[in-house]
Design a protein around this motif. Structure first.
Motif, PDB file in Angstrom:
ATOM      1  N   SER A 135       0.827  -1.207   0.000  1.00 21.15           N
ATOM      2  CA  SER A 135       0.000   0.000   0.000  1.00 21.15           C
ATOM      3  C   SER A 135       0.859   1.253   0.000  1.00 21.15           C
ATOM      4  O   SER A 135       0.544   2.228  -0.680  1.00 21.15           O
ATOM      5  CB  SER A 135      -0.932  -0.002   1.210  1.00 21.15           C
ATOM      6  N   TRP A 136       1.925   1.246   0.763  1.00 21.59           N
ATOM      7  CA  TRP A 136       2.815   2.408   0.792  1.00 21.59           C
ATOM      8  C   TRP A 136       3.533   2.578  -0.551  1.00 21.59           C
ATOM      9  O   TRP A 136       3.614   3.694  -1.072  1.00 21.59           O
ATOM     10  CB  TRP A 136       3.840   2.257   1.922  1.00 21.59           C
ATOM     11  N   LEU A 137       4.032   1.485  -1.133  1.00 26.85           N
ATOM     12  CA  LEU A 137       4.741   1.572  -2.410  1.00 26.85           C
ATOM     13  C   LEU A 137       3.869   2.160  -3.511  1.00 26.85           C
ATOM     14  O   LEU A 137       4.334   2.896  -4.365  1.00 26.85           O
ATOM     15  CB  LEU A 137       5.213   0.179  -2.853  1.00 26.85           C
ATOM     16  N   HIS A 138       2.577   1.838  -3.492  1.00 24.67           N
ATOM     17  CA  HIS A 138       1.662   2.263  -4.551  1.00 24.67           C
ATOM     18  C   HIS A 138       0.854   3.497  -4.177  1.00 24.67           C
ATOM     19  O   HIS A 138      -0.187   3.758  -4.790  1.00 24.67           O
ATOM     20  CB  HIS A 138       0.751   1.094  -4.929  1.00 24.67           C
ATOM     21  N   HIS A 139       1.323   4.237  -3.165  1.00 20.67           N
ATOM     22  CA  HIS A 139       0.730   5.513  -2.764  1.00 20.67           C
ATOM     23  C   HIS A 139      -0.718   5.391  -2.300  1.00 20.67           C
ATOM     24  O   HIS A 139      -1.491   6.325  -2.433  1.00 20.67           O
ATOM     25  CB  HIS A 139       0.838   6.539  -3.902  1.00 20.67           C
ATOM     26  N   ILE A 155      -1.333   4.698   0.899  1.00 14.15           N
ATOM     27  CA  ILE A 155      -1.185   5.350   2.191  1.00 14.15           C
ATOM     28  C   ILE A 155       0.056   6.239   2.129  1.00 14.15           C
ATOM     29  O   ILE A 155       0.978   5.974   1.359  1.00 14.15           O
ATOM     30  CB  ILE A 155      -1.077   4.336   3.357  1.00 14.15           C
ATOM     31  N   ASP A 156       0.040   7.328   2.919  1.00 16.45           N
ATOM     32  CA  ASP A 156       1.156   8.282   2.871  1.00 16.45           C
ATOM     33  C   ASP A 156       2.275   7.931   3.841  1.00 16.45           C
ATOM     34  O   ASP A 156       3.443   8.096   3.518  1.00 16.45           O
ATOM     35  CB  ASP A 156       0.650   9.691   3.163  1.00 16.45           C
ATOM     36  N   PRO A 161       4.222   1.870   7.053  1.00 19.13           N
ATOM     37  CA  PRO A 161       3.583   1.000   8.039  1.00 19.13           C
ATOM     38  C   PRO A 161       4.291   1.012   9.397  1.00 19.13           C
ATOM     39  O   PRO A 161       3.671   0.706  10.407  1.00 19.13           O
ATOM     40  CB  PRO A 161       3.656  -0.383   7.401  1.00 19.13           C
ATOM     41  N   ASP A 162       5.577   1.377   9.431  1.00 19.08           N
ATOM     42  CA  ASP A 162       6.275   1.488  10.708  1.00 19.08           C
ATOM     43  C   ASP A 162       5.768   2.691  11.501  1.00 19.08           C
ATOM     44  O   ASP A 162       5.677   2.647  12.725  1.00 19.08           O
ATOM     45  CB  ASP A 162       7.781   1.624  10.494  1.00 19.08           C
ATOM     46  N   ASP A 163       5.442   3.795  10.806  1.00 19.29           N
ATOM     47  CA  ASP A 163       4.972   5.012  11.468  1.00 19.29           C
ATOM     48  C   ASP A 163       3.495   4.938  11.830  1.00 19.29           C
ATOM     49  O   ASP A 163       3.082   5.427  12.876  1.00 19.29           O
ATOM     50  CB  ASP A 163       5.214   6.230  10.580  1.00 19.29           C
ATOM     51  N   ALA A 164       2.675   4.390  10.949  1.00 18.85           N
ATOM     52  CA  ALA A 164       1.231   4.296  11.169  1.00 18.85           C
ATOM     53  C   ALA A 164       0.776   2.913  10.720  1.00 18.85           C
ATOM     54  O   ALA A 164       0.418   2.722   9.556  1.00 18.85           O
ATOM     55  CB  ALA A 164       0.493   5.383  10.391  1.00 18.85           C
ATOM     56  N   PRO A 165       0.795   1.923  11.613  1.00 21.01           N
ATOM     57  CA  PRO A 165       0.428   0.557  11.214  1.00 21.01           C
ATOM     58  C   PRO A 165      -0.992   0.479  10.649  1.00 21.01           C
ATOM     59  O   PRO A 165      -1.908   1.129  11.142  1.00 21.01           O
ATOM     60  CB  PRO A 165       0.532  -0.231  12.513  1.00 21.01           C
ATOM     61  N   VAL A 166      -1.128  -0.303   9.583  1.00 25.37           N
ATOM     62  CA  VAL A 166      -2.433  -0.511   8.950  1.00 25.37           C
ATOM     63  C   VAL A 166      -3.213  -1.508   9.798  1.00 25.37           C
ATOM     64  O   VAL A 166      -2.677  -2.559  10.166  1.00 25.37           O
ATOM     65  CB  VAL A 166      -2.243  -1.043   7.513  1.00 25.37           C
ATOM     66  N   PRO A 167      -4.473  -1.199  10.152  1.00 26.01           N
ATOM     67  CA  PRO A 167      -5.225  -2.146  10.976  1.00 26.01           C
ATOM     68  C   PRO A 167      -5.499  -3.454  10.226  1.00 26.01           C
ATOM     69  O   PRO A 167      -5.808  -3.446   9.036  1.00 26.01           O
ATOM     70  CB  PRO A 167      -6.534  -1.407  11.271  1.00 26.01           C
ATOM     71  N   VAL A 168      -5.351  -4.553  10.932  1.00 25.59           N
ATOM     72  CA  VAL A 168      -5.602  -5.876  10.348  1.00 25.59           C
ATOM     73  C   VAL A 168      -7.038  -6.273  10.663  1.00 25.59           C
ATOM     74  O   VAL A 168      -7.475  -6.238  11.808  1.00 25.59           O
ATOM     75  CB  VAL A 168      -4.615  -6.918  10.916  1.00 25.59           C
ATOM     76  N   ARG A 169      -7.784  -6.622   9.634  1.00 19.50           N
ATOM     77  CA  ARG A 169      -9.172  -7.027   9.804  1.00 19.50           C
ATOM     78  C   ARG A 169      -9.230  -8.476  10.302  1.00 19.50           C
ATOM     79  O   ARG A 169      -8.331  -9.273  10.045  1.00 19.50           O
ATOM     80  CB  ARG A 169      -9.932  -6.911   8.486  1.00 19.50           C
ATOM     81  N   THR A 170     -10.300  -8.838  11.000  1.00 19.08           N
ATOM     82  CA  THR A 170     -10.411 -10.179  11.561  1.00 19.08           C
ATOM     83  C   THR A 170     -10.515 -11.245  10.475  1.00 19.08           C
ATOM     84  O   THR A 170     -10.115 -12.385  10.696  1.00 19.08           O
ATOM     85  CB  THR A 170     -11.640 -10.277  12.479  1.00 19.08           C
ATOM     86  N   TRP A 171     -11.043 -10.877   9.312  1.00 22.65           N
ATOM     87  CA  TRP A 171     -11.238 -11.857   8.247  1.00 22.65           C
ATOM     88  C   TRP A 171     -10.004 -12.033   7.362  1.00 22.65           C
ATOM     89  O   TRP A 171      -9.974 -12.905   6.505  1.00 22.65           O
ATOM     90  CB  TRP A 171     -12.437 -11.458   7.379  1.00 22.65           C
ATOM     91  N   GLN A 172      -8.971 -11.223   7.555  1.00 26.27           N
ATOM     92  CA  GLN A 172      -7.790 -11.315   6.712  1.00 26.27           C
ATOM     93  C   GLN A 172      -6.912 -12.494   7.098  1.00 26.27           C
ATOM     94  O   GLN A 172      -6.697 -12.768   8.276  1.00 26.27           O
ATOM     95  CB  GLN A 172      -6.962 -10.028   6.818  1.00 26.27           C
ATOM     96  N   LYS A 173      -6.410 -13.171   6.070  1.00 26.90           N
ATOM     97  CA  LYS A 173      -5.459 -14.255   6.271  1.00 26.90           C
ATOM     98  C   LYS A 173      -4.050 -13.700   6.135  1.00 26.90           C
ATOM     99  O   LYS A 173      -3.843 -12.689   5.470  1.00 26.90           O
ATOM    100  CB  LYS A 173      -5.664 -15.344   5.213  1.00 26.90           C
ATOM    101  N   PRO A 174      -3.080 -14.349   6.749  1.00 26.16           N
ATOM    102  CA  PRO A 174      -1.703 -13.874   6.571  1.00 26.16           C
ATOM    103  C   PRO A 174      -1.266 -14.048   5.121  1.00 26.16           C
ATOM    104  O   PRO A 174      -1.656 -15.014   4.457  1.00 26.16           O
ATOM    105  CB  PRO A 174      -0.886 -14.749   7.515  1.00 26.16           C
ATOM    106  N   PRO A 175      -0.466 -13.116   4.607  1.00 27.93           N
ATOM    107  CA  PRO A 175      -0.027 -13.225   3.211  1.00 27.93           C
ATOM    108  C   PRO A 175       0.923 -14.397   3.015  1.00 27.93           C
ATOM    109  O   PRO A 175       1.682 -14.750   3.913  1.00 27.93           O
ATOM    110  CB  PRO A 175       0.679 -11.892   2.953  1.00 27.93           C
ATOM    111  N   VAL A 176       0.855 -14.995   1.835  1.00 29.22           N
ATOM    112  CA  VAL A 176       1.780 -16.072   1.475  1.00 29.22           C
ATOM    113  C   VAL A 176       2.444 -15.696   0.148  1.00 29.22           C
ATOM    114  O   VAL A 176       1.819 -15.069  -0.704  1.00 29.22           O
ATOM    115  CB  VAL A 176       1.070 -17.444   1.336  1.00 29.22           C
ATOM    116  N   PRO A 177       3.698 -16.056  -0.038  1.00 30.69           N
ATOM    117  CA  PRO A 177       4.359 -15.742  -1.306  1.00 30.69           C
ATOM    118  C   PRO A 177       3.817 -16.624  -2.434  1.00 30.69           C
ATOM    119  O   PRO A 177       3.125 -17.614  -2.193  1.00 30.69           O
ATOM    120  CB  PRO A 177       5.829 -16.044  -1.027  1.00 30.69           C
ATOM    121  N   ASN A 178       4.156 -16.265  -3.644  1.00 32.81           N
ATOM    122  CA  ASN A 178       3.780 -17.042  -4.813  1.00 32.81           C
ATOM    123  C   ASN A 178       4.491 -18.391  -4.745  1.00 32.81           C
ATOM    124  O   ASN A 178       5.709 -18.457  -4.693  1.00 32.81           O
ATOM    125  CB  ASN A 178       4.178 -16.282  -6.075  1.00 32.81           C
TER     126      ASN A 178
END
Length: 130
Positions: free
Chosen positions: A69-73, A75-76, A79-96
């Motif tokens: 999100s930060w790379l693609h503008h 969010i300004d 994530p270290d300065d203003a952590p993005v809230p994690v939703r309860t339904w979100q799964k942890p990311p996995v690589p390809n």
């Protein structure tokens, strides 16, 4: 071998030319995977340029969603300065996982036996003579 490898290969990390291009740029943070994020200069639309230097293989699926999100503008602040809230339904990311033993293989794939369920009555095979 390390210096020569960094001059000529891009698939296992940043090249020597990329490191030269980072001069004068600000290091914005690092994610849990060890990828490092930078910002500096402006693009043609006047937005700050942002990029990632991967630790290990260059694979865009290894960028966590908050840093994406930060790379693609989206969010300004980083994530270290203003952590993005994690939703309860979100799964942890996995690589390809394509090309690995953990890649998805659908029923009927040769790697899982090559047998698939028979066609039902709603399917008619194509024939070049028809």
């Amino acid at each position: 071998m390390g210096i020569l490898k960094s001059i000529f290969t891009w698939w296992e990390g940043a090249t020597f030319g990329t490191w030269l291009g980072l001069r004068g740029k600000r290091r914005m943070g690092e994610d849990a995977l060890g990828n490092v994020y930078y910002e500096g200069g402006k693009d043609t639309a006047g937005n700050p340029r942002r990029w990632v230097i991967y630790k290990g293989a260059n694979d865009a699926s290894r960028v966590p969603p908050d840093w994406f999100s930060w790379l693609h503008h989206h969010i300004d602040q980083t994530p270290d300065d203003a952590p993005v809230p994690v939703r309860t339904w979100q799964k942890p990311p996995v690589p390809n996982l394509t090309g690995t033993a953990l890649a998805y293989r659908p029923p009927g794939a040769l790697e899982v036996g090559g047998h698939r369920a028979g066609a039902t009555g709603d399917y008619e095979a194509w024939s070049p003579d028809a």
